[in-house]
Design an enzyme around this catalytic site. Structure first.
Site: not given
Ligand code: NAG
Length: 461
Positions: A227, A375, A432
């Site tokens: 990630d 982000y 993930h």
């Protein structure tokens, strides 16, 4: 006619020259950007305490009582629609079950002790107190000790790596090396302090972790991530090739212009890019926008990249909201089919205790808002201006591909970014959160890959 012919020829020639120039621009590499040791705490840079202080998680009774109060007084959830499991997001019946478990069975005192099982420290880097776990190998037996930095992502934490620690720090007879682990919380995540100033994205985190490794005493080391951790290890490899012995990622992403171009062109003829077996992973058959996994799963990303503080308010104030927001990701990102299951598939791979440990790390540290800011900081104009996507990775690299990861890139694409791709693998199981979900497979891949990288380094000294 002759004139028209000449015009067509001229235009065609012009077009070919234009494409040629564009292509050569795509393949020229600008100099690697130099990043400063920026000051991320409030105010102006000041003298810092550079000591490494032992740390134990010790959450006050007040915080735990307040949590119980909020859980006990949560408003009732809006019932999910008839016949709907996780397709609209976290199912309310499943959430109720998890919250009930949290209230009655989840014992924080016990979990705190368990989370404190490995030595933890804090040290100040560029104004921020950075939390990390450091585990030395149990019994070196004349083996070479390789330092390895493990980096988590969102919505994960250091908790994802607890299961793999014993798998990497106990010597294996097949290998002449063993690992010493450094496992930090990303700045703004869990027990690591968040920035007070804007701009702390993946590239700036790469600087912080380079400095952390230096502080701990390592000049050369291996790095691993998934990630955001995967993005950070790629950037560290670009910025500090003389320090990084090799990188292992379970979410490699070739983002160079050539790789993107090849992917787009490949959509007309996939066999040029990817083996038949994995064609659907690169080019999903469905052209219906909202059936495509990336479209289905990426809404959160746009919110967090644009309005992180707004979405953070509710999550930071409501433990049930936080649990729903985080645990939803552990259903669909572990297996996209699990959205069709009432139980979200969760118990196949995790226990509610495992999942709530991770939620607690966000809750007790008030860190959801600072975590989602990553982000915004990594998808900013300033980040793109660094041109990191144009930079090749020139250290030995390994890419593990787990079958339920959100993105899939074949070797033909990865090798355009990772110039010394010494290991790729297609694993049998896992998604993930691979280290957390399938620790055996993940750890085995790390051993195998790092042995290959060690051999590569020997050969290319
Ligand atoms: C946690 O903090 C409290 C209050 O400061 C202290 O009494 C207790 O010993 C600490 N527990 C641990 C495990 O360090």
């Amino acid at each position: 006619m002759a004139l028209l012919g000449r015009i067509i020829l001229l235009v065609s020639a012009g077009f070919v020259i234009f494409v040629g120039i564009k292509l050569s621009q795509l393949s020229t590499v600008p100099p690697v950007p130099k990043l400063e040791n920026e000051w991320w705490s409030s105010g102006v840079q000041s003298e810092i305490d550079t000591s490494i202080r032992p740390f134990k998680i010790n959450v006050s009774q007040e915080v735990i009582k307040d949590l119980q109060h909020r859980l006990n007084n949560a408003r009732s959830f809006t019932p999910s629609l008839e016949g709907i499991q996780q397709q609209y997001g976290m199912n309310s019946a499943l959430l109720s079950e998890i919250i009930q478990f949290w209230k009655t069975d989840y014992d924080w005192a016990k979990r705190e002790k368990w989370l404190n099982q490995y030595p933890q420290y804090k040290t100040n880097i560029q104004g921020l107190d950075i939390h990390f776990i450091r585990v030395k190998p149990s019994n070196v037996e004349g083996k070479k000790v390789l330092p390895l930095l493990l980096l988590h992502g969102w919505p994960g934490s250091v908790r994802e790596f607890y299961g793999v620690v014993p798998k990497l720090t106990v010597p294996q007879k097949e290998y002449d090396f063993v690992f010493e682990l450094v496992i930090p919380s990303l700045p703004g995540y869990g027990f690591s302090e968040g920035a007070s100033k804007p701009g702390l994205g993946v590239a700036q985190m790469a600087v912080i972790f380079k400095n952390l490794m230096e502080r701990v005493g390592f000049d050369k080391y291996y790095i691993q991530g998934g990630d955001w951790g995967a993005m950070i290890v790629t950037v560290m490899s670009i910025l500090y090739p003389d320090k990084i012995m090799g990188m292992h990622s379970n979410m490699c992403n070739a983002d160079s212009p050539l790789a993107t171009l090849k992917l787009v062109l490949g959509s007309f003829y996939p066999p040029a890019v990817v083996d038949k077996e994995f064609e659907d992973r690169v080019y999903p058959l469905s052209t219906v926008l909202f059936q495509n996994i990336l479209m289905l799963e990426m809404g959160y990303l746009h919110i967090q990249a644009t309005k992180p503080d707004t979405v953070g308010v509710g999550l930071n104030d409501s433990p049930v909201g936080l649990a729903a927001y985080i645990i939803e990701k552990f259903t669909t990102w572990t297996n996209s089919e699990w959205k069709n299951r009432a139980d979200g598939g969760l118990k196949e791979k995790y226990s509610y205790t495992d999942l709530l440990d991770n939620v607690m790390i966000y809750w007790v540290t008030n860190s959801i808002t600072t975590s989602v800011r990553l982000y915004a900081e990594s998808m900013s104009k300033a980040m793109f201006a660094l041109g990191l996507s144009n930079q090749p990775v020139l250290v030995p690299s390994a890419c593990a591909r787990f079958p339920h990861e959100l993105v899939y890139q074949p070797d033909s694409i990865l090798s355009l970014k990772y110039k010394y791709l010494v290991h790729t693998s297609d694993l049998k199981d896992g998604g993930h959160f691979a280290a957390f979900e399938v620790p055996d497979l993940w750890a085995k891949d790390v051993w195998v890959a790092i042995e290959k990288m060690e051999r590569f380094r020997q050969k290319h000294k």
